[in-house]
Motif scaffolding. Structure first.
Motif, PDB file in Angstrom:
ATOM      1  N   ALA A 193       4.414  33.245  72.009  1.00 44.48           N
ATOM      2  CA  ALA A 193       4.756  33.947  70.770  1.00 44.48           C
ATOM      3  C   ALA A 193       4.941  32.996  69.596  1.00 44.48           C
ATOM      4  O   ALA A 193       5.514  31.913  69.733  1.00 44.48           O
ATOM      5  CB  ALA A 193       6.035  34.763  70.962  1.00 44.48           C
ATOM      6  N   PHE A 194       4.461  33.430  68.450  1.00 40.87           N
ATOM      7  CA  PHE A 194       4.758  32.789  67.177  1.00 40.87           C
ATOM      8  C   PHE A 194       5.699  33.750  66.456  1.00 40.87           C
ATOM      9  O   PHE A 194       5.355  34.909  66.230  1.00 40.87           O
ATOM     10  CB  PHE A 194       3.490  32.559  66.359  1.00 40.87           C
ATOM     11  CG  PHE A 194       3.658  31.573  65.238  1.00 40.87           C
ATOM     12  CD1 PHE A 194       3.113  30.302  65.326  1.00 40.87           C
ATOM     13  CD2 PHE A 194       4.358  31.910  64.086  1.00 40.87           C
ATOM     14  CE1 PHE A 194       3.258  29.376  64.293  1.00 40.87           C
ATOM     15  CE2 PHE A 194       4.523  31.000  63.054  1.00 40.87           C
ATOM     16  CZ  PHE A 194       3.964  29.723  63.156  1.00 40.87           C
ATOM     17  N   ILE A 195       6.888  33.287  66.110  1.00 38.68           N
ATOM     18  CA  ILE A 195       7.916  34.165  65.554  1.00 38.68           C
ATOM     19  C   ILE A 195       8.114  33.878  64.068  1.00 38.68           C
ATOM     20  O   ILE A 195       8.316  32.727  63.662  1.00 38.68           O
ATOM     21  CB  ILE A 195       9.244  34.003  66.312  1.00 38.68           C
ATOM     22  CG1 ILE A 195       9.036  34.362  67.795  1.00 38.68           C
ATOM     23  CG2 ILE A 195      10.326  34.897  65.701  1.00 38.68           C
ATOM     24  CD1 ILE A 195      10.244  34.105  68.667  1.00 38.68           C
ATOM     25  N   THR A 227       7.478  28.812  64.859  1.00 40.80           N
ATOM     26  CA  THR A 227       8.336  29.712  64.070  1.00 40.80           C
ATOM     27  C   THR A 227       8.113  29.419  62.589  1.00 40.80           C
ATOM     28  O   THR A 227       7.752  28.294  62.216  1.00 40.80           O
ATOM     29  CB  THR A 227       9.832  29.527  64.392  1.00 40.80           C
ATOM     30  OG1 THR A 227      10.218  28.188  64.078  1.00 40.80           O
ATOM     31  CG2 THR A 227      10.116  29.805  65.864  1.00 40.80           C
ATOM     32  N   ASP A 228       8.337  30.410  61.756  1.00 44.60           N
ATOM     33  CA  ASP A 228       8.202  30.211  60.311  1.00 44.60           C
ATOM     34  C   ASP A 228       8.917  31.338  59.589  1.00 44.60           C
ATOM     35  O   ASP A 228       9.309  32.342  60.190  1.00 44.60           O
ATOM     36  CB  ASP A 228       6.731  30.167  59.902  1.00 44.60           C
ATOM     37  CG  ASP A 228       6.482  29.284  58.690  1.00 44.60           C
ATOM     38  OD1 ASP A 228       7.451  29.034  57.920  1.00 44.60           O
ATOM     39  OD2 ASP A 228       5.333  28.838  58.490  1.00 44.60           O
ATOM     40  N   TYR A 264       5.504  37.848  66.554  1.00 46.86           N
ATOM     41  CA  TYR A 264       6.627  38.769  66.386  1.00 46.86           C
ATOM     42  C   TYR A 264       7.204  38.556  64.994  1.00 46.86           C
ATOM     43  O   TYR A 264       7.582  37.446  64.635  1.00 46.86           O
ATOM     44  CB  TYR A 264       7.710  38.566  67.438  1.00 46.86           C
ATOM     45  CG  TYR A 264       8.749  39.673  67.385  1.00 46.86           C
ATOM     46  CD1 TYR A 264       8.514  40.889  68.017  1.00 46.86           C
ATOM     47  CD2 TYR A 264       9.929  39.531  66.660  1.00 46.86           C
ATOM     48  CE1 TYR A 264       9.427  41.938  67.939  1.00 46.86           C
ATOM     49  CE2 TYR A 264      10.855  40.568  66.571  1.00 46.86           C
ATOM     50  CZ  TYR A 264      10.588  41.763  67.217  1.00 46.86           C
ATOM     51  OH  TYR A 264      11.488  42.791  67.130  1.00 46.86           O
ATOM     52  N   TYR A 265       7.267  39.656  64.227  1.00 51.00           N
ATOM     53  CA  TYR A 265       7.719  39.570  62.838  1.00 51.00           C
ATOM     54  C   TYR A 265       9.024  40.317  62.644  1.00 51.00           C
ATOM     55  O   TYR A 265       9.114  41.527  62.909  1.00 51.00           O
ATOM     56  CB  TYR A 265       6.656  40.140  61.902  1.00 51.00           C
ATOM     57  CG  TYR A 265       7.063  40.158  60.446  1.00 51.00           C
ATOM     58  CD1 TYR A 265       7.404  38.974  59.796  1.00 51.00           C
ATOM     59  CD2 TYR A 265       7.112  41.350  59.721  1.00 51.00           C
ATOM     60  CE1 TYR A 265       7.783  38.981  58.461  1.00 51.00           C
ATOM     61  CE2 TYR A 265       7.481  41.362  58.380  1.00 51.00           C
ATOM     62  CZ  TYR A 265       7.819  40.168  57.757  1.00 51.00           C
ATOM     63  OH  TYR A 265       8.196  40.174  56.431  1.00 51.00           O
TER      64      TYR A 265
END
Length: 408
Positions: A187-189, A218-219, A244-245
């Protein structure tokens, strides 16, 4: 003589205040030739701007609750009305609206707001005035359980309630589905740094990693910019299979589209603030397969919601009730039930401290609502912990799983 006139004037003024302290008096409005007390239920939501679709659905649903109570003469001797204020999804506007509401003596409770950050700005104003604020949409846990809720749960404001469950449940529920059932393991969150978005992303991340998921990046984004090229490039090179936003659909839709247009092969997921047809419109065709969680079970599948849906359609509202319609109706009805309880305990009249008594009554109410059983726990949170995962299929969200969080 002057002293006697002053005393008489003061006595008359006090008598007038007694009549209007908790509601205005309208002659001949209760259908039997007598007088009725008018009680106003406030509504605070974004009625203009990017989130207006959700806010107008809230407003219409509260309006329907008020009309239903009046039609049924649900509280003898009381006529309800709605007063709506636009907070434009801005905390400062919400706080100003809160101050205006508490300054109007006929307002005994307010439904709203939509945004957790706005709710955060409004709570103290209402609490200081002993007036109920019930949100159908705020999900940040700190609003009811305190800033240190993960270590020690302590209710900060006794007059604040909500009919939506919290992100302490929603984030982990989403993580369990995405990792265990969707089998998306990298996941990139991303979050929008707001109270709701950052909080939701944090609870998702904690559970996702606990399950064994790998967070590959993450960002944060500025939801006002709508230019997400830099973060889209990061996502593409990260190897993520899901983004995931933590944020709302006005930015979430364009963010999803730009990430996919950049060539990233990912599913896009988020919370209840993505669960709107507006997200699908903004994200475009690439939204197929994307996920959103939302509070409760699908309204259209609930037996308890059939009458609400039918009556909403019959009223001819131009806007859809959207994700929070049923919860807004239930929040308004909770205030109506509390007013009924207070009136019945006070010989059919509203007492001088009606606002305070309404807050106290809310803590003990329990009724069958549109969304199911409506009652509040010791923190003012709903006792209904149901959540649903939705996925975009054929250009619209469809439910794929409904249930409660698995613990242990």
């Amino acid at each position: 003589m002057r002293q006697r006139l002053l005393a008489l004037t003061a006595a008359l003024a006090a008598g007038a205040l007694t009549l209007t302290a908790c509601g205005s008096r309208d002659e001949g409005n209760n259908g039997d030739g007598g007088s009725a007390t008018t009680v106003t239920i406030g509504l605070d939501a974004p009625l203009t701007g990017d989130l207006a679709a959700l806010g107008l659905g809230m407003k219409n649903s509260v309006d329907l609750a008020v009309k239903t109570a009046n039609k049924e003469k649900y509280v003898e001797g009381v006529t309800f009305k709605i007063e709506a204020s636009d907070d434009q999804a801005q905390p400062a506007s919400g706080q100003q609206n809160a101050t205006a509401f508490v300054g109007k003596e006929d307002v005994l409770g307010v439904v709203g707001p939509l945004n957790s950050s706005v709710g955060e700005a409004m709570q103290k104003v209402f609490n200081d005035a002993n007036m109920a604020l019930i949100s159908p949409a705020n999900t940040n846990p700190a609003l009811t359980q305190g800033l240190d809720w993960q270590k020690e749960q302590k209710r900060p404001f006794a007059s604040y309630f909500r009919t939506a469950t919290t992100d302490a449940i929603q984030g982990p529920f989403a993580a369990q589905y995405i990792y265990n059932e969707a089998k998306l393991t990298k996941a990139f969150i991303i979050d929008d740094k707001k109270t709701y978005g950052a909080g939701l992303a944090a609870t998702f991340k904690a559970e996702y990693e606990k399950l064994g998921g790998k967070v590959v990046g993450t960002d944060h984004v500025d939801p006002e910019s709508k230019d997400f090229a830099a973060v889209a490039t990061k996502v593409k090179s990260s190897g993520a299979d899901v983004v995931y936003y933590g944020g709302e659909y006005p930015a979430g839709g364009p963010l999803s589209k730009q990430i996919k247009d950049a060539g990233a092969k990912v599913a896009f997921a988020g919370g209840d603030a993505l669960y709107s047809p507006e997200y699908v419109k903004l994200a475009g065709k690439g939204s197929a397969g994307d996920f959103a969680t939302s509070v409760g079970a699908p309204l259209e599948e609930l037996e308890s919601a059939k009458k609400f849906i039918s009556n909403y359609e019959a009223e001819g509202y131009k806007e859809a009730y959207e994700a929070y319609g049923g919860y807004s109706y239930d929040a308004a009805w909770a205030i109506i039930e509390a007013v009924k309880s207070v009136v019945e305990k006070n010989d059919g009249k509203l007492p001088e401290d009606a606002r305070k008594q309404v807050v106290e009554a809310l803590q003990g109410i329990s009724f069958d609502g549109v969304t199911g059983q409506v009652s509040f726990d010791e923190f003012g949170d709903t006792t209904n912990k149901q959540l649903t995962v939705y996925q975009v299929k054929d250009g619209a969200y469809a439910p794929v799983k409904s249930g409660t969080l698995t613990t242990g």
